[in-house]
Design a protein around this motif. Sequence first.
Motif, PDB file in Angstrom:
ATOM      1  N   ALA A 121     -87.002  31.739 -15.027  1.00  0.00           N
ATOM      2  CA  ALA A 121     -86.392  31.097 -13.864  1.00  0.00           C
ATOM      3  C   ALA A 121     -86.055  29.640 -14.176  1.00  0.00           C
ATOM      4  CB  ALA A 121     -87.348  31.189 -12.672  1.00  0.00           C
ATOM      5  N   ALA A 122     -86.942  28.946 -14.911  1.00  0.00           N
ATOM      6  CA  ALA A 122     -86.682  27.554 -15.269  1.00  0.00           C
ATOM      7  C   ALA A 122     -85.492  27.454 -16.208  1.00  0.00           C
ATOM      8  CB  ALA A 122     -87.918  26.954 -15.924  1.00  0.00           C
ATOM      9  N   ALA A 123     -85.365  28.435 -17.122  1.00  0.00           N
ATOM     10  CA  ALA A 123     -84.241  28.425 -18.064  1.00  0.00           C
ATOM     11  C   ALA A 123     -82.916  28.549 -17.321  1.00  0.00           C
ATOM     12  CB  ALA A 123     -84.413  29.563 -19.066  1.00  0.00           C
ATOM     13  N   LYS A 124     -82.872  29.453 -16.342  1.00  0.00           N
ATOM     14  CA  LYS A 124     -81.631  29.625 -15.563  1.00  0.00           C
ATOM     15  C   LYS A 124     -81.317  28.357 -14.775  1.00  0.00           C
ATOM     16  CE  LYS A 124     -82.070  34.635 -15.101  1.00  0.00           C
ATOM     17  NZ  LYS A 124     -82.229  35.779 -14.163  1.00  0.00           N
ATOM     18  N   LYS A 125     -82.375  27.688 -14.281  1.00  0.00           N
ATOM     19  CA  LYS A 125     -82.163  26.463 -13.514  1.00  0.00           C
ATOM     20  C   LYS A 125     -81.487  25.402 -14.354  1.00  0.00           C
ATOM     21  CE  LYS A 125     -84.727  22.900 -11.007  1.00  0.00           C
ATOM     22  NZ  LYS A 125     -86.072  22.438 -10.566  1.00  0.00           N
ATOM     23  N   TYR A 126     -81.780  25.400 -15.644  1.00  0.00           N
ATOM     24  CA  TYR A 126     -81.175  24.426 -16.553  1.00  0.00           C
ATOM     25  C   TYR A 126     -79.928  24.963 -17.252  1.00  0.00           C
ATOM     26  CZ  TYR A 126     -84.986  21.094 -16.068  1.00  0.00           C
ATOM     27  OH  TYR A 126     -85.877  20.175 -15.575  1.00  0.00           O
ATOM     28  N   GLY A 127     -79.370  26.075 -16.729  1.00  0.00           N
ATOM     29  CA  GLY A 127     -78.101  26.584 -17.221  1.00  0.00           C
ATOM     30  C   GLY A 127     -78.203  27.483 -18.422  1.00  0.00           C
ATOM     31  N   ARG A 128     -79.400  27.998 -18.745  1.00  0.00           N
ATOM     32  CA  ARG A 128     -79.553  28.920 -19.863  1.00  0.00           C
ATOM     33  C   ARG A 128     -79.846  30.307 -19.312  1.00  0.00           C
ATOM     34  NH1 ARG A 128     -80.147  26.690 -24.920  1.00  0.00           N
ATOM     35  NH2 ARG A 128     -80.340  24.412 -24.967  1.00  0.00           N
TER      36      ARG A 128
END
Length: 240
Positions: free
Chosen positions: A214-221
Amino acid sequence: MYEFYMDGVRLPVTPSALTIKINNQNKTINLINEGQRNIIKTPGLSKYSFNALLPNREYPFACYPNGYQPAQYYMSLLEKLKRECKPFEFLVIRTDDAGNLLMTNDPDKPLMVSLESYELSEDAGNYGVDVMAKIELLTYVDVKTKLIEFKKSESSNSTKKATVTQKRDTTTAPKNKTYTVKQGDTLWDIARVKLGNGTKWTSIYSLNKATIEAAAKKYGRSSSSNGWWIYPGTVLKLPS
């Protein structure tokens, strides 16, 4: 010539003798087949003993700096010093016939004592109407306390208040301990510091896979590359 002062009051007749006893604190122990041994310790408190005549008449050999006072005046002083349970200054001054000072207490360090005991005797055969006081004083040492500071380590479960260098997340109370990711952290480093072995990073990843993704998606990954990328502020659960 001697002068004795108790709490600033001079005794009218100087005692003929003063006994100073340095109390011993050494301890003797018995060793099996080795005989006795002496454990040397610092000296105990010093005891001062003397007999003082308290006249009920104004004798020529007595001294009254502030005018004649009967024996009851000094008896009341002894009662007051004993009843108040407070230390007071004991001063002994010695001079020769020419008035030269030979010995006195250290003026920069007054001798503080407590009145341990006193005994009053009235004997018409020996003292007439006068009173003899047997006095015992003990050196007084002020009690000083020591301050001990207890500090709690980050891994301690103690409930005592402590100051820690790392801010921890206290908004939730999960069953597992948590760690908040800081800039430059890797799962390997976190596992090495928190779990004692860097190879345990996979356990942290497995426990926090959804959070890391979820954190990765938040940062555009779209993918965290199996935990290779972790981001500051992410709260990770740590294995028990």
